[in-house]
Design an enzyme around this catalytic site. Structure first.
Site, PDB file in Angstrom:
ATOM      1  N   LYS A  39      83.437 -10.521  79.988  1.00  0.00           N
ATOM      2  CA  LYS A  39      84.014 -10.174  81.261  1.00  0.00           C
ATOM      3  C   LYS A  39      85.495 -10.243  81.236  1.00  0.00           C
ATOM      4  O   LYS A  39      86.084 -11.576  81.307  1.00  0.00           O
ATOM      5  CB  LYS A  39      83.359 -10.882  82.771  1.00  0.00           C
ATOM      6  CG  LYS A  39      83.995 -10.534  83.820  1.00  0.00           C
ATOM      7  CD  LYS A  39      83.711 -11.414  85.119  1.00  0.00           C
ATOM      8  CE  LYS A  39      84.919 -12.349  85.126  1.00  0.00           C
ATOM      9  NZ  LYS A  39      86.046 -11.608  85.701  1.00  0.00           N
ATOM     10  N   GLU A  96      89.768 -23.348  78.257  1.00  0.00           N
ATOM     11  CA  GLU A  96      91.014 -23.154  77.967  1.00  0.00           C
ATOM     12  C   GLU A  96      91.859 -22.919  79.390  1.00  0.00           C
ATOM     13  O   GLU A  96      91.881 -22.016  79.709  1.00  0.00           O
ATOM     14  CB  GLU A  96      91.396 -22.009  76.867  1.00  0.00           C
ATOM     15  CG  GLU A  96      90.840 -22.371  75.616  1.00  0.00           C
ATOM     16  CD  GLU A  96      91.511 -23.375  74.969  1.00  0.00           C
ATOM     17  OE1 GLU A  96      92.476 -23.672  75.354  1.00  0.00           O
ATOM     18  OE2 GLU A  96      90.902 -23.867  73.826  1.00  0.00           O
ATOM     19  N   CYS A 133     100.045 -19.110  78.790  1.00  0.00           N
ATOM     20  CA  CYS A 133      99.683 -20.623  79.032  1.00  0.00           C
ATOM     21  C   CYS A 133     100.366 -21.488  78.350  1.00  0.00           C
ATOM     22  O   CYS A 133     100.789 -22.543  78.886  1.00  0.00           O
ATOM     23  CB  CYS A 133      98.146 -20.888  78.707  1.00  0.00           C
ATOM     24  SG  CYS A 133      97.717 -20.216  77.030  1.00  0.00           S
ATOM     25  N   GLU A 136     102.228 -25.267  87.764  1.00  0.00           N
ATOM     26  CA  GLU A 136     102.324 -24.249  86.977  1.00  0.00           C
ATOM     27  C   GLU A 136     102.696 -22.888  87.533  1.00  0.00           C
ATOM     28  O   GLU A 136     101.902 -22.504  88.186  1.00  0.00           O
ATOM     29  CB  GLU A 136     100.991 -23.965  85.879  1.00  0.00           C
ATOM     30  CG  GLU A 136     101.150 -22.865  85.135  1.00  0.00           C
ATOM     31  CD  GLU A 136      99.810 -22.413  84.710  1.00  0.00           C
ATOM     32  OE1 GLU A 136      99.029 -22.502  85.235  1.00  0.00           O
ATOM     33  OE2 GLU A 136      99.426 -22.131  83.244  1.00  0.00           O
TER      34      GLU A 136
END
Ligand code: NAD
Length: 472
Positions: A171, A244, A278, A374
């Site tokens: 997905k 992750e 990331c 972040e």
């Protein structure tokens, strides 16, 4: 290719036309340019059942044949790289040449994964017996991918999952569903039916998948907040998980660097892909001796680097990928201004879609939002430090631990710093590097488990010990 229509899910070896659909926006214009299929829970059930049925025979296909099909998949992707790249640019925003690079990179990743091997360990080989440890597939894998590297990260999951004898329901993010849908269609001719299924949908589809009892494994890449929800959901029936997650990576620049030489690399380590990586540098610690010179150089780059529609020749940086992310980065810029931090704005950007000037914040406090959170978008705090110990302590003072970097002409000293950073990856005088043979493992709340390399491959398997007597 007509980019506006004709997107189908891949379920049980068939291209399934859409019932209901949802909008897909081009982030460079802010306009809807296509419709993607919205999977129903019946579609999900069908995909999981097809994957479970296919897994019985797929796991019995000899390893060398499964590897050969990964290589065939890579060839099929390469044959469509130009059109996939263009579609990627439209839905993700990245400039065309770099969009195509990601597609080719995904093909390369599948090829490289096929070079890995599934080891058989022998833990005892005595007169009495031989004890072998084999690594068996887990079953049906639920693969969930974010919007920042929609194509590459899909191949990071498909490659090792299929090679180890699992089947997959994949997905993509609702913000970038199209390239992945095309990938499913392209690979229809490569894998037996049901081995790789691709479904798309809105926010409700991810939780439906992670709570579905038909999956034995979830391989998830996305934010730490969602990762927590995935882990909770997986706990109900103890699905195996690989998460992750987010990062707030620090780069530490020691005083001996040549500022002119490293500035562009440092800049790109933070802002490439519009800072939506990331493992991008998200906190840049600069020694006080070179702080002013490097800050000014980085600001000059921010003012001159071409930011624009990926379809425009010469664009190096594209828009922020989606509306929520656009508003989040704006909010962090506002917060910095409101608190009186020195905000150094980049050059002009198009007045359409989700463009934001590449922004630096000059030495904000360590507890400011722009340092602690972040950002995942084009705003970067520059932080002045005096001693290496202080820089390491401040860099490690984070709930995240994905990657980090050290910049110095003294490789020995930089290596010592690398050993002291609490992250899964550290780069010395480079950044954003990963290879199919090297584990990517987030420390702390950046992850759970490993992706890539032999460690990553093993995450799609379960060990089985067989005790074989030497005499009957
Ligand atoms: P996100 O967590 O919002 O979404 C990721 C995926 O999860 C999407 O496909 C989304 O539809 C799905 N999802 C949303 N809610 C879900 C739920 N409750 N259950 C199951 N699935 C759900 O993340 P994003 O905004 O798409 O991606 C950005 C984040 O991903 C950043 O934090 C970034 O650091 C991280 N990321 C990590 C890595 C890594 O390898 N560690 C790589 C790329 C991105």
């Amino acid at each position: 290719m007509d980019f506006a229509k004709d997107y189908r899910m891949t379920i049980d070896g068939e291209a399934v036309p859409a019932g209901a659909t949802f909008d897909v926006v081009n982030p460079a214009t802010g306009e809807v340019f296509a419709q993607a299929p919205a999977a129903t829970s019946a579609d999900l059930d069908r995909a999981v059942a097809a994957a479970a049925a296919a897994q019985k025979s797929w796991r019995a296909v000899p390893l060398e044949e499964r590897k050969a099909l990964l290589i065939k998949a890579a060839e099929a992707i390469e044959a469509h790289a130009d059109e996939l790249g263009e579609l990627f640019m439209r839905e993700q925003g990245r400039p065309l040449a770099m969009a195509r690079e990601e597609v080719k990179g995904g093909a390369g990743w599948l090829r490289a994964t096929a070079k890995l091997d599934i080891p058989v360990e022998v833990t005892e080989d005595s007169k009495r017996r031989r004890v072998e440890v084999h690594h068996e597939p887990l079953g049906v894998v639920c693969a969930i991918v974010p919007w920042n590297f929609p194509f590459l990260l899909a191949t990071w999951k498909i490659g090792p999952a299929l090679m180890t004898g699992n089947t997959v329901v994949l997905k993509p993010s609702p913000f970038t569903p199209l390239t992945t849908l095309k990938l499913g269609e392209i690979l229809l001719d490569v894998f037996p039916k049901g081995v790789l299924n691709v479904i798309t949908g809105g926010d409700e589809l991810g939780p439906l998948m992670t709570s579905h009892p038909g999956f034995q494994k979830i391989s998830f890449t996305g934010s730490t907040a969602t990762g927590r929800r995935v882990m909770e959901s997986a706990a109900k029936d103890l699905k195996r998980i690989t998460l992750e997650l987010g990062g707030n990576d620090a780069a530490i620049v020691l005083p001996d660097v040549d500022v002119d030489e490293v500035a562009m690399q440092l800049f790109m380590g933070a802002f490439w892909n519009t800072a939506q990586i990331c493992v991008a540098t998200k906190r840049l610690y600069i020694h006080e001796d070179i702080y002013d010179a490097l800050r000014d150089k980085l600001h000059q780059i921010a003012q001159t680097i071409p930011v624009g529609d990926g379809a425009t020749e010469g664009s190096v940086i594209g828009p922020v990928q989606n509306g929520p992310q656009f508003r989040r980065v704006q909010e962090l810029i506002e917060d910095s201004r409101k608190n009186g931090y020195a905000v150094l704005e980049g050059g002009a950007v198009p007045n359409s879609g989700y463009f934001i000037p590449l922004t630096l914040v000059d030495n904000p406090p360590d507890d400011s939002r722009v340092v602690v959170e972040e950002a995942f978008g084009p705003i970067l705090p520059l932080l002045r430090f005096s001693t290496i110990d202080e820089a390491i302590e401040r860099a490690n003072n984070s709930e995240y631990g994905l990657a980090g970097a050290v910049w110095s002409k003294d490789i020995e000293k930089a290596t010592e710093v690398a050993h002291r950073l609490e992250t899964g990856t550290v780069w010395i005088n480079q950044n954003l590097q990963s290879t199919p043979f090297t584990p990517l493992a987030g420390h702390k709340q950046s992850g759970f488990g490993v992706e890539n390399g032999l460690h990553g491959l093993m995450e799609f398997t379960v060990p089985k010990a067989i005790f074989i007597p030497k005499t009957a």
